[in-house]
Design an enzyme around this catalytic site. Structure first.
Site, PDB file in Angstrom:
ATOM      1  N   ASP A  13       0.839  -1.199   0.000  1.00 21.24           N
ATOM      2  CA  ASP A  13       0.000   0.000   0.000  1.00 21.24           C
ATOM      3  C   ASP A  13       0.872   1.246   0.000  1.00 21.24           C
ATOM      4  O   ASP A  13       1.824   1.356   0.783  1.00 21.24           O
ATOM      5  CB  ASP A  13      -0.900  -0.002   1.239  1.00 21.24           C
ATOM      6  CG  ASP A  13      -1.698   1.282   1.383  1.00 21.24           C
ATOM      7  OD1 ASP A  13      -2.594   1.504   0.562  1.00 21.24           O
ATOM      8  OD2 ASP A  13      -1.412   2.061   2.318  1.00 21.24           O
ATOM      9  N   ASP A 112      -3.654   2.611  -5.439  1.00 16.54           N
ATOM     10  CA  ASP A 112      -2.501   2.717  -4.540  1.00 16.54           C
ATOM     11  C   ASP A 112      -2.231   1.434  -3.747  1.00 16.54           C
ATOM     12  O   ASP A 112      -1.487   1.454  -2.771  1.00 16.54           O
ATOM     13  CB  ASP A 112      -2.685   3.883  -3.567  1.00 16.54           C
ATOM     14  CG  ASP A 112      -3.899   3.720  -2.667  1.00 16.54           C
ATOM     15  OD1 ASP A 112      -4.715   2.811  -2.927  1.00 16.54           O
ATOM     16  OD2 ASP A 112      -4.037   4.492  -1.705  1.00 16.54           O
ATOM     17  N   GLU A 113      -2.821   0.316  -4.177  1.00 17.87           N
ATOM     18  CA  GLU A 113      -2.653  -0.924  -3.422  1.00 17.87           C
ATOM     19  C   GLU A 113      -2.624  -2.125  -4.362  1.00 17.87           C
ATOM     20  O   GLU A 113      -3.433  -2.209  -5.291  1.00 17.87           O
ATOM     21  CB  GLU A 113      -3.792  -1.069  -2.411  1.00 17.87           C
ATOM     22  CG  GLU A 113      -3.579  -2.140  -1.367  1.00 17.87           C
ATOM     23  CD  GLU A 113      -4.613  -2.052  -0.254  1.00 17.87           C
ATOM     24  OE1 GLU A 113      -4.989  -3.119   0.274  1.00 17.87           O
ATOM     25  OE2 GLU A 113      -5.060  -0.925   0.084  1.00 17.87           O
TER      26      GLU A 113
END
Length: 416
Positions: A13, A112-113
């Site tokens: 993350d 974002d992960e």
């Protein structure tokens, strides 16, 4: 019981991703500078989409707050989102991961992960923790992005390790043996990934308050209450997950919907129903692309704060399932006429549930044009996919109350 998965799955993350990207663009240090990403700086009610750690710690500003809640302090940087830039950075991060593992071993979970399967890479890169530390270092040196990573034998435990430990420490590994000590004490239940507030309330009504309580609850009782999801909740409470990389880990996609907060109060029936029709169009297209049909239509309104807020949420179930925009729209009109009390509207959403596969629906002998309407919907979907969402619009979307034209210029709900 099947043999438990025991792979090297990482959940990576990017910490404060939007604020960090904006800081890099502006030449700022995200860990030292108060930064707020604002959906629309021109509006006092603009939403805070992201906040840097100093902004959270020093000023108490959190994601979801409004621009007018941010203090007038010269040290605070207000920045509008650059969605295409964020997407480009996310793609570059995936390319960096691809230097260490094949594409098939990467599942981009969100902008974002990502989940990464490092199983077998020890022969190339050494211990997995060492490899991840190296990747995190490269991400910081190349993009000035800080990251956190959870590692586990399956997707679930890697995600839980990330959310419940690594976001504080930078990296954490969870094993099946860690479940009783690290997972079972978790409370309230919504802190566990996959359990929302509604499910949490239901579980609490059953006397279940911690993940440990859930793990020791009766499986039959959970399945009777929640169906298939009850089985999933029980085994997830034990850290058991058989999902393969890229599959749906929390299988609760039982509805398709579309909603938006309007830029101003909508008062007239014509303007309100224009947006409702656009919402029906979008939701129905999602159904068709997923090769699904729905039987239950739900319409939700949020009233303006100038009339003290509030709203309604009502639904109607059809005799047979549908994916046709106008059938869904007619249901929404009926709900609107029955439950709307005339107050100005600021939020509208349409949700379609009670979903079934498109090839399993029952033909209606009293609607001979059903096939033509179905083909028309698919043609419109194809045109939009090929040439963009503005390729074909209903005429009402070009009236002052329409929002489809403006939304077509957005990425992730914001201007590029």
């Amino acid at each position: 019981m099947k043999e438990l998965p025991n792979r090297e799955i990482a959940c990576l993350d990017m910490r404060s991703f939007y604020a960090s990207c904006a800081a890099a663009w502006e030449g700022l240090d995200v860990m030292k500078t108060p930064i707020a990403i604002i959906g629309n700086i021109e509006r006092k009610g603009g939403v805070v989409l992201a906040a840097s750690p100093p902004l959270k710690e020093k000023f108490g500003i959190q994601t979801g707050m409004r621009l007018y809640e941010i203090p007038d302090d010269p040290s605070i940087h207000l920045i509008e989102p650059k969605m295409q830039f964020y997407i480009d950075i996310s793609m570059e991060l995936t390319r960096l991961l691809n230097r260490y593992v094949p594409k098939e071993a990467i599942h981009v979970y969100s902008i974002d992960e990502s989940f990464i399967d490092f199983t077998g890479t020890e022969k190339l890169w050494g211990p997995v923790e060492q490899t991840i530390a190296r990747i995190q270092d490269e991400m910081y040196r190349q993009f000035q992005l800080h990251s956190a990573c959870g590692i586990g034998p399956n997707m679930l435990l890697s995600k839980l390790a990330l959310d419940l430990e690594a976001k504080k420490t930078g990296m954490a590994r969870w094993t099946y043996e860690d479940v009783p000590d690290k997972l079972w004490p978790v409370s309230p239940l919504h802190k566990m990934w996959g359990i929302g507030r509604k499910v949490e309330r239901t579980l609490e009504d059953m006397g279940i308050y911690t993940v440990g309580d859930l793990a020791h609850a009766s499986l039959d009782r959970l399945e009777k209450k929640f169906g298939v999801m009850g089985n999933q909740l029980y085994y997830h409470a034990h850290g058991i997950d058989y999902s393969t990389l890229g599959s749906v880990l929390i299988d609760q996609q039982v509805s398709y919907g579309k909603g938006q907060t309007l830029l101003r109060d909508y008062v007239t029936t014509d303007e309100i129903l224009t947006v409702v029709l656009e919402m029906c169009e979008d939701a129905a297209m999602r159904l068709r692309l997923a090769k699904k049909r729905a039987r239950t239509v739900q319409l939700s309104f949020g009233y303006s704060k100038h009339v003290h807020g509030g709203g309604f949420q009502r639904q109607q179930t059809l005799e047979s399932s549908t994916d046709e925009t106008l059938v869904i729209y007619r249901v929404c009109i009926k709900l609107f006429e029955t439950y709307h009390d005339g107050r100005p509207v600021r939020h509208i959403s349409v949700s379609l549930s009670n979903v079934e596969d498109a090839n399993s629906f029952q033909l209606n002998l009293f609607e001979p044009l059903q096939g033509k309407q179905e083909k028309l919907g698919h043609v419109m979907d194809e045109l939009r996919q090929l040439y963009g969402s503005k390729a074909i619009l209903r005429a009402v979307s070009l009236t002052p109350g329409g929002t489809a034209d403006r939304r077509s210029k957005l990425i992730g709900g914001h201007y590029k």
